[in-house]
Design a protein around this motif. Structure first.
Motif, mmCIF file in Angstrom:
data_model
loop_
_atom_site.group_PDB
_atom_site.id
_atom_site.type_symbol
_atom_site.label_atom_id
_atom_site.label_comp_id
_atom_site.label_asym_id
_atom_site.label_seq_id
_atom_site.Cartn_x
_atom_site.Cartn_y
_atom_site.Cartn_z
ATOM 1 N N GLY A 63 0.894 -1.084 -0.204
ATOM 2 C CA GLY A 63 0.205 0.200 0.015
ATOM 3 C C GLY A 63 0.481 1.073 -0.037
ATOM 4 O O GLY A 63 2.346 1.620 -0.205
ATOM 5 N N ASN A 64 0.450 2.179 0.168
ATOM 6 C CA ASN A 64 0.869 3.647 0.077
ATOM 7 C C ASN A 64 -0.108 4.419 1.301
ATOM 8 O O ASN A 64 -0.578 4.095 1.179
ATOM 9 C CB ASN A 64 1.022 3.937 -1.078
ATOM 10 C CG ASN A 64 -0.768 4.726 -2.077
ATOM 11 O OD1 ASN A 64 -1.400 5.372 -1.739
ATOM 12 N ND2 ASN A 64 -0.440 3.125 -3.211
ATOM 13 N N THR A 65 0.403 6.047 1.272
ATOM 14 C CA THR A 65 -0.344 6.829 1.731
ATOM 15 C C THR A 65 -0.316 8.270 0.565
ATOM 16 O O THR A 65 0.348 8.127 -0.130
ATOM 17 C CB THR A 65 0.968 7.557 2.928
ATOM 18 O OG1 THR A 65 1.685 8.496 2.730
ATOM 19 C CG2 THR A 65 1.129 6.566 3.781
ATOM 20 N N VAL A 66 -1.839 8.878 1.182
ATOM 21 C CA VAL A 66 -2.082 9.766 0.076
ATOM 22 C C VAL A 66 -0.601 10.479 0.333
ATOM 23 O O VAL A 66 0.015 11.524 -1.233
ATOM 24 C CB VAL A 66 -2.592 10.948 0.454
ATOM 25 C CG1 VAL A 66 -3.799 10.186 0.548
ATOM 26 C CG2 VAL A 66 -2.246 11.764 2.357
ATOM 27 N N GLU A 67 0.501 11.217 0.998
ATOM 28 C CA GLU A 67 1.977 11.615 0.999
ATOM 29 C C GLU A 67 3.152 11.183 0.197
ATOM 30 O O GLU A 67 4.041 11.331 -0.037
ATOM 31 C CB GLU A 67 1.784 12.001 2.073
ATOM 32 C CG GLU A 67 1.005 13.030 2.691
ATOM 33 C CD GLU A 67 1.948 13.048 3.839
ATOM 34 O OE1 GLU A 67 2.450 12.442 4.078
ATOM 35 O OE2 GLU A 67 1.680 14.218 4.989
ATOM 36 N N GLY A 68 2.434 9.754 -0.374
ATOM 37 C CA GLY A 68 3.625 8.492 -2.017
ATOM 38 C C GLY A 68 4.596 8.099 -0.372
ATOM 39 O O GLY A 68 5.479 7.346 -1.376
ATOM 40 N N ASP A 69 4.050 7.668 0.702
ATOM 41 C CA ASP A 69 4.969 6.584 1.639
ATOM 42 C C ASP A 69 4.594 5.556 0.901
ATOM 43 O O ASP A 69 3.412 5.277 0.536
ATOM 44 C CB ASP A 69 4.134 6.719 2.832
ATOM 45 C CG ASP A 69 4.932 8.303 3.048
ATOM 46 O OD1 ASP A 69 6.076 9.042 2.485
ATOM 47 O OD2 ASP A 69 3.818 8.890 4.256
ATOM 48 N N GLN A 70 5.260 4.443 0.728
ATOM 49 C CA GLN A 70 5.372 3.245 0.339
ATOM 50 C C GLN A 70 5.545 2.569 1.402
ATOM 51 O O GLN A 70 6.162 2.859 1.990
ATOM 52 C CB GLN A 70 5.947 2.810 -0.594
ATOM 53 C CG GLN A 70 5.830 3.695 -2.433
ATOM 54 C CD GLN A 70 4.973 3.781 -2.494
ATOM 55 O OE1 GLN A 70 4.249 2.708 -3.167
ATOM 56 N NE2 GLN A 70 4.775 4.817 -3.387
ATOM 57 N N LEU A 71 4.536 1.517 1.394
ATOM 58 C CA LEU A 71 4.299 0.592 3.236
ATOM 59 C C LEU A 71 4.605 -0.614 2.136
ATOM 60 O O LEU A 71 3.905 -1.129 0.867
ATOM 61 C CB LEU A 71 2.845 0.713 3.419
ATOM 62 C CG LEU A 71 1.969 2.468 4.038
ATOM 63 C CD1 LEU A 71 1.233 1.660 4.081
ATOM 64 C CD2 LEU A 71 3.237 2.869 4.777
ATOM 65 N N PHE A 72 5.280 -1.852 2.923
ATOM 66 C CA PHE A 72 5.916 -3.019 2.954
ATOM 67 C C PHE A 72 5.289 -3.583 3.989
ATOM 68 O O PHE A 72 5.679 -3.335 5.064
ATOM 69 C CB PHE A 72 7.313 -3.151 2.949
ATOM 70 C CG PHE A 72 7.641 -1.701 1.765
ATOM 71 C CD1 PHE A 72 7.764 -2.424 0.157
ATOM 72 C CD2 PHE A 72 7.685 -0.853 1.876
ATOM 73 C CE1 PHE A 72 8.270 -2.099 -0.932
ATOM 74 C CE2 PHE A 72 8.598 0.856 0.974
ATOM 75 C CZ PHE A 72 8.644 -0.527 -0.470
ATOM 76 N N LEU A 73 4.963 -5.226 4.037
ATOM 77 C CA LEU A 73 5.639 -5.949 4.552
ATOM 78 C C LEU A 73 7.351 -6.513 4.404
ATOM 79 O O LEU A 73 6.970 -7.347 3.622
ATOM 80 C CB LEU A 73 4.655 -6.790 5.202
ATOM 81 C CG LEU A 73 2.911 -6.746 4.981
ATOM 82 C CD1 LEU A 73 2.385 -7.656 4.799
ATOM 83 C CD2 LEU A 73 3.366 -6.694 6.758
ATOM 84 N N VAL A 74 7.885 -6.828 5.916
ATOM 85 C CA VAL A 74 9.097 -7.758 5.468
ATOM 86 C C VAL A 74 9.048 -9.391 5.334
ATOM 87 O O VAL A 74 8.652 -9.313 7.023
ATOM 88 C CB VAL A 74 10.753 -6.979 5.996
ATOM 89 C CG1 VAL A 74 11.873 -7.609 5.592
ATOM 90 C CG2 VAL A 74 9.886 -5.293 5.052
#
Length: 93
Positions: A63-74
């Motif tokens: 996923g991501n945020t409206v600010e363009g941060d990218q979200l991961f599972l490691v």
């Protein structure tokens, strides 16, 4: 690859979802296309410390945020996963 049970349950229940108009979570319908589009971009970033799926052994970009941060599972092994984020505005992990 076996995804975390909580992530699978969330995807089945909600599909693609937006939380508080800030976080977008990829459900089963968009997860693969999003990872294929954004994964290579993230792998080229000097700030992202690893490979991203669909690269074997890579992190799951979910996923991501409206600010363009990218979200991961490691994947930490033994069924353990860590949530991690690339903060775009700060260019850090």
């Amino acid at each position: 690859m076996t995804l975390p049970e909580e992530y699978v349950d969330f995807g089945r229940a909600y599909g693609d979802a937006t939380i508080s108009d800030f976080i977008f979570v990829c459900g089963p319908r968009t997860l693969e296309s999003y990872a294929e589009r954004m994964g290579p971009r993230m792998e080229r970033s000097p700030f992202v410390p690893g490979e991203v799926l669909p690269t074997k052994g890579g992190m799951l970009l979910w996923g991501n945020t409206v600010e363009g941060d990218q979200l991961f599972l490691v994947d930490r092994g033994d069924g353990r996963w860590t949530v991690a984020a690339f903060r775009r505005n700060w260019a850090d992990w």
